[in-house]
Design an enzyme around this catalytic site. Sequence first.
Site, PDB file in Angstrom:
ATOM      1  N   CYS A 138       0.823  -1.213   0.000  1.00 18.70           N
ATOM      2  CA  CYS A 138       0.000   0.000   0.000  1.00 18.70           C
ATOM      3  C   CYS A 138       0.860   1.269   0.000  1.00 18.70           C
ATOM      4  O   CYS A 138       1.933   1.297   0.592  1.00 18.70           O
ATOM      5  CB  CYS A 138      -0.879   0.034   1.232  1.00 18.70           C
ATOM      6  SG  CYS A 138      -1.964  -1.384   1.362  1.00 18.70           S
ATOM      7  N   ARG A 172       5.385   0.421  -5.834  1.00 18.98           N
ATOM      8  CA  ARG A 172       5.326  -0.416  -4.636  1.00 18.98           C
ATOM      9  C   ARG A 172       4.419  -1.629  -4.826  1.00 18.98           C
ATOM     10  O   ARG A 172       4.524  -2.594  -4.082  1.00 18.98           O
ATOM     11  CB  ARG A 172       4.799   0.410  -3.451  1.00 18.98           C
ATOM     12  CG  ARG A 172       5.711   1.528  -3.041  1.00 18.98           C
ATOM     13  CD  ARG A 172       5.014   2.455  -2.075  1.00 18.98           C
ATOM     14  NE  ARG A 172       4.764   1.837  -0.789  1.00 18.98           N
ATOM     15  CZ  ARG A 172       5.596   1.875   0.236  1.00 18.98           C
ATOM     16  NH1 ARG A 172       6.747   2.491   0.116  1.00 18.98           N
ATOM     17  NH2 ARG A 172       5.280   1.310   1.380  1.00 18.98           N
ATOM     18  N   TRP A 188      -2.863  -2.633  -1.734  1.00 18.84           N
ATOM     19  CA  TRP A 188      -2.422  -3.990  -2.083  1.00 18.84           C
ATOM     20  C   TRP A 188      -3.224  -4.894  -1.172  1.00 18.84           C
ATOM     21  O   TRP A 188      -3.028  -4.887   0.042  1.00 18.84           O
ATOM     22  CB  TRP A 188      -0.921  -4.115  -1.842  1.00 18.84           C
ATOM     23  CG  TRP A 188      -0.312  -5.373  -2.348  1.00 18.84           C
ATOM     24  CD1 TRP A 188       0.109  -5.604  -3.634  1.00 18.84           C
ATOM     25  CD2 TRP A 188      -0.016  -6.552  -1.607  1.00 18.84           C
ATOM     26  NE1 TRP A 188       0.641  -6.866  -3.718  1.00 18.84           N
ATOM     27  CE2 TRP A 188       0.571  -7.480  -2.499  1.00 18.84           C
ATOM     28  CE3 TRP A 188      -0.194  -6.937  -0.282  1.00 18.84           C
ATOM     29  CZ2 TRP A 188       0.982  -8.751  -2.107  1.00 18.84           C
ATOM     30  CZ3 TRP A 188       0.208  -8.208   0.116  1.00 18.84           C
ATOM     31  CH2 TRP A 188       0.793  -9.090  -0.801  1.00 18.84           C
ATOM     32  N   ASN A 232      -1.786   1.716   5.723  1.00 15.36           N
ATOM     33  CA  ASN A 232      -0.871   0.706   5.199  1.00 15.36           C
ATOM     34  C   ASN A 232      -0.512  -0.194   6.375  1.00 15.36           C
ATOM     35  O   ASN A 232      -0.116   0.298   7.420  1.00 15.36           O
ATOM     36  CB  ASN A 232       0.382   1.405   4.631  1.00 15.36           C
ATOM     37  CG  ASN A 232       1.446   0.420   4.206  1.00 15.36           C
ATOM     38  OD1 ASN A 232       1.203  -0.785   4.134  1.00 15.36           O
ATOM     39  ND2 ASN A 232       2.630   0.926   3.913  1.00 15.36           N
ATOM     40  N   GLY A 233      -0.678  -1.507   6.202  1.00 15.36           N
ATOM     41  CA  GLY A 233      -0.346  -2.418   7.290  1.00 15.36           C
ATOM     42  C   GLY A 233      -1.507  -3.355   7.580  1.00 15.36           C
ATOM     43  O   GLY A 233      -2.438  -3.463   6.781  1.00 15.36           O
ATOM     44  N   GLU A 257      18.510 -16.510  -8.604  1.00  8.99           N
ATOM     45  CA  GLU A 257      18.073 -15.136  -8.848  1.00  8.99           C
ATOM     46  C   GLU A 257      17.567 -14.967 -10.287  1.00  8.99           C
ATOM     47  O   GLU A 257      16.573 -14.285 -10.533  1.00  8.99           O
ATOM     48  CB  GLU A 257      19.240 -14.166  -8.532  1.00  8.99           C
ATOM     49  CG  GLU A 257      19.017 -12.708  -8.861  1.00  8.99           C
ATOM     50  CD  GLU A 257      17.809 -12.069  -8.172  1.00  8.99           C
ATOM     51  OE1 GLU A 257      17.227 -12.668  -7.257  1.00  8.99           O
ATOM     52  OE2 GLU A 257      17.435 -10.968  -8.604  1.00  8.99           O
ATOM     53  N   LYS A 292      13.818 -13.804 -11.255  1.00  9.43           N
ATOM     54  CA  LYS A 292      13.576 -12.627 -12.099  1.00  9.43           C
ATOM     55  C   LYS A 292      12.595 -12.962 -13.218  1.00  9.43           C
ATOM     56  O   LYS A 292      11.677 -12.214 -13.509  1.00  9.43           O
ATOM     57  CB  LYS A 292      14.919 -12.177 -12.663  1.00  9.43           C
ATOM     58  CG  LYS A 292      15.167 -10.736 -12.838  1.00  9.43           C
ATOM     59  CD  LYS A 292      15.514  -9.950 -11.599  1.00  9.43           C
ATOM     60  CE  LYS A 292      14.749 -10.284 -10.390  1.00  9.43           C
ATOM     61  NZ  LYS A 292      15.071  -9.604  -9.187  1.00  9.43           N
ATOM     62  N   GLU A 299       9.038 -13.504 -11.798  1.00  7.97           N
ATOM     63  CA  GLU A 299       8.425 -12.266 -11.323  1.00  7.97           C
ATOM     64  C   GLU A 299       7.813 -11.458 -12.449  1.00  7.97           C
ATOM     65  O   GLU A 299       6.713 -10.948 -12.311  1.00  7.97           O
ATOM     66  CB  GLU A 299       9.486 -11.377 -10.646  1.00  7.97           C
ATOM     67  CG  GLU A 299       9.876 -11.785  -9.261  1.00  7.97           C
ATOM     68  CD  GLU A 299      10.937 -10.862  -8.680  1.00  7.97           C
ATOM     69  OE1 GLU A 299      10.768 -10.421  -7.556  1.00  7.97           O
ATOM     70  OE2 GLU A 299      11.951 -10.587  -9.355  1.00  7.97           O
ATOM     71  N   HIS A 346      19.046 -35.265  -9.533  1.00  5.38           N
ATOM     72  CA  HIS A 346      18.211 -35.799  -8.455  1.00  5.38           C
ATOM     73  C   HIS A 346      16.756 -35.360  -8.597  1.00  5.38           C
ATOM     74  O   HIS A 346      16.032 -35.262  -7.610  1.00  5.38           O
ATOM     75  CB  HIS A 346      18.764 -35.369  -7.100  1.00  5.38           C
ATOM     76  CG  HIS A 346      20.158 -35.864  -6.856  1.00  5.38           C
ATOM     77  ND1 HIS A 346      20.456 -37.194  -6.705  1.00  5.38           N
ATOM     78  CD2 HIS A 346      21.346 -35.202  -6.801  1.00  5.38           C
ATOM     79  CE1 HIS A 346      21.767 -37.335  -6.531  1.00  5.38           C
ATOM     80  NE2 HIS A 346      22.325 -36.137  -6.595  1.00  5.38           N
ATOM     81  N   LYS A 390       6.826  -3.982  -4.099  1.00  5.52           N
ATOM     82  CA  LYS A 390       8.242  -3.648  -3.999  1.00  5.52           C
ATOM     83  C   LYS A 390       8.708  -3.702  -2.546  1.00  5.52           C
ATOM     84  O   LYS A 390       9.791  -4.167  -2.250  1.00  5.52           O
ATOM     85  CB  LYS A 390       8.455  -2.245  -4.569  1.00  5.52           C
ATOM     86  CG  LYS A 390       9.886  -1.767  -4.551  1.00  5.52           C
ATOM     87  CD  LYS A 390      10.679  -2.418  -5.642  1.00  5.52           C
ATOM     88  CE  LYS A 390      12.131  -2.069  -5.610  1.00  5.52           C
ATOM     89  NZ  LYS A 390      12.924  -3.103  -6.302  1.00  5.52           N
TER      90      LYS A 390
HETATM   91  C1  G6P Z   1       9.737  -8.062  -2.483  1.00  3.80           C
HETATM   92  C2  G6P Z   1      10.361  -7.473  -3.744  1.00  3.80           C
HETATM   93  C3  G6P Z   1      11.661  -8.183  -4.042  1.00  3.80           C
HETATM   94  C4  G6P Z   1      12.603  -8.095  -2.843  1.00  3.80           C
HETATM   95  C5  G6P Z   1      11.941  -8.617  -1.577  1.00  3.80           C
HETATM   96  C6  G6P Z   1      12.763  -8.262  -0.353  1.00  3.80           C
HETATM   97  O1  G6P Z   1       9.345  -9.362  -2.714  1.00  3.80           O
HETATM   98  O2  G6P Z   1       9.461  -7.597  -4.829  1.00  3.80           O
HETATM   99  O3  G6P Z   1      12.278  -7.587  -5.158  1.00  3.80           O
HETATM  100  O4  G6P Z   1      13.752  -8.825  -3.104  1.00  3.80           O
HETATM  101  O5  G6P Z   1      10.670  -7.998  -1.395  1.00  3.80           O
HETATM  102  O6  G6P Z   1      12.798  -6.866  -0.221  1.00  3.80           O
HETATM  103  P1  G6P Z   1      13.914  -6.047   0.475  1.00  3.80           P
HETATM  104  O7  G6P Z   1      13.474  -4.614   0.336  1.00  3.80           O
HETATM  105  O8  G6P Z   1      13.934  -6.498   1.905  1.00  3.80           O
HETATM  106  O9  G6P Z   1      15.192  -6.317  -0.210  1.00  3.80           O
END
Ligand code: G6P
Length: 613
Positions: free
Chosen positions: A2, A27, A74, A100-101, A486, A490, A493, A509, A608
Amino acid sequence: MCGIVAYVGNKDAYPIIIKGLKRLEYRGYDSAGVAIGNDSGITTLKQKGKVSDLEAYISIKDTSGSIGIGHTRWATHGVPNQVNSHPHNSSDGKLSIIHNGIIENYASIKTALETKGYTFKSDTDTEVLIHLIEDVKKYENVSLFEAVRIALDEVVGAYAIVVMEDGVTNEFIAARKGSPLVIGIGCDEYYIASDATPIIEYTKDVVYLEDGEIARVNACEELEIKTIDNEIKTAYIHELEMSLDTIEKDGFTHFMLKEIYEQPKSILDTMRGRINPDNNEVILGGISNYEQKIMNANRIIIVACGTSWHAGLIGEYLFEDFARIPVEVEYASEFRYRNPIIRETDVVLAISQSGETADTLAALELAKEKGATILGVCNVVGSSIARLTHAGIYTHAGPEIGVASTKAFTTQVVVLTLMALRIGKQKGMLSNTNYHQIITELALIPRKVEEVLKTNSQIEIIAQQFMDVSNFLYLGRGYNFPVALEGALKLKEISYIHAEGYPAAEMKHGPIALIDDEMPIVVIATKKGNYEKVVSNIQEVKARGGRLIAIVTEGDKTVKDIADYCIEIPNCFEELTPLLTNIPLQLLSYHIALLRGCDVDQPRNLAKSVTVE
Ligand code: G6P
């Protein structure tokens, strides 16, 4: 997650709020709304979908007024629809809130309010909170400021809120616990937002509300801040260092692409002042007072989530190689709930781009309570994690707007490399020659990243061949195993293609059963490390008809003969290869997502900054 924007002053609030909501789009959210106050009352307008949908819906409505609150939601409690969107109003329509929260005890508060005759339109915890504030205000006969304080005293959970009142056109009340809130100070005006991005173009003077603080924000007066326990606090004004161009696309089609291309510069910024060019020594002012503690640590526990957790895995290799300190890398969300063994001799290191991730923050709080030394590697200056830790190092990557993390990851790995080098050297675990060679090589990385970025058009062509597949497998070993994880993350996502990362040798395995001539496999096969072993894994894939994309060291011939596509990176020390091998994987995800018509910067369902559990 949010986003909150609010304005009170002498300008028209609506355009400022809409612009601010657009700045917070990164965000992640699924509905948006505003409430604008003027002499005729509060007008609340909300819509499911994007801020642009809200704007279209509002276009011919009256939005005049110099006070207003806006929100991108969100969804947590209740589906994303117009009714559940914020702002929410009290039952008499006199109060309006954005939040937010999560209010964890909302169900019991709701039941208590229902027995008093209150009814609810939405499924949200936020509507419960504004009704509670209304109830306190009415029955205790107190100001809104005091009603918010008393109500929050009953609340369990995390929040950043702004509340406005019908007929009060120059003041609102803001509060935070666990979710960030920044107040920008103008001339007879205030801006409030979840982070500084909506504020930066109006003022550089900001106050970060602390956990448990409530502010009375009156356009014509100084900020009045108190705690939930009714203790008066002083507002500390910080100067923002961020500039407007860092949060704009600057000619790129997407923030993600801009941020991928910024990496040579962000790596340089991360290293700036931390490598002394005169003697090639690493100096880390941020942790200098804790250096002995780290050197003497029995182990380092790294806590993080998502991409930052992958950086942590690379940190494990680095600390164990360079400093010979045992490292455990933990998902913060698991660590915090499993009654972990934490000793005073442990160093707990949190890695977080935003510095606000709820699970990482909670894991650190737990470690601090148990007496461990807690350190942070954060990107956002002044963030909650940065403020909670005993010491830490900022990545200085600049604002990262694309939801999929790119430059933040790379710079986290740079910081971890610098830390491991420094501690390794101080502990006498690295020979002088080795130490200086790695530092010299590290200084060359920004230029080598520029070289890797030149493979972009080649990667675009490869992406065209794979845009329609349903599954991807990413393989790597040693330092490049976390890079494989990673790379897969990516792709998932932003393109919504299922992808898995695996240590290359583990393939046999299980995942090997998936391989057929439909299955693309991305393998990181740089010349150092376990090159020959990875080549064997590649042969195993090829024997089963899998389509191979390989990341190789320049001049490689062996893998080139086997793989369908090869992307070359410049030669460098194995320990530093993640800083290079990770870049083509970012570009591959970007191009595949783009070709599939996905929203690269704001992928569906993702946030985000994950400020709730
Ligand atoms: C969310 C974001 C990711 C990020 C993760 C941890 O899932 O979409 O890109 O890696 O949070 O966030 P941080 O701000 O703690 O690195």
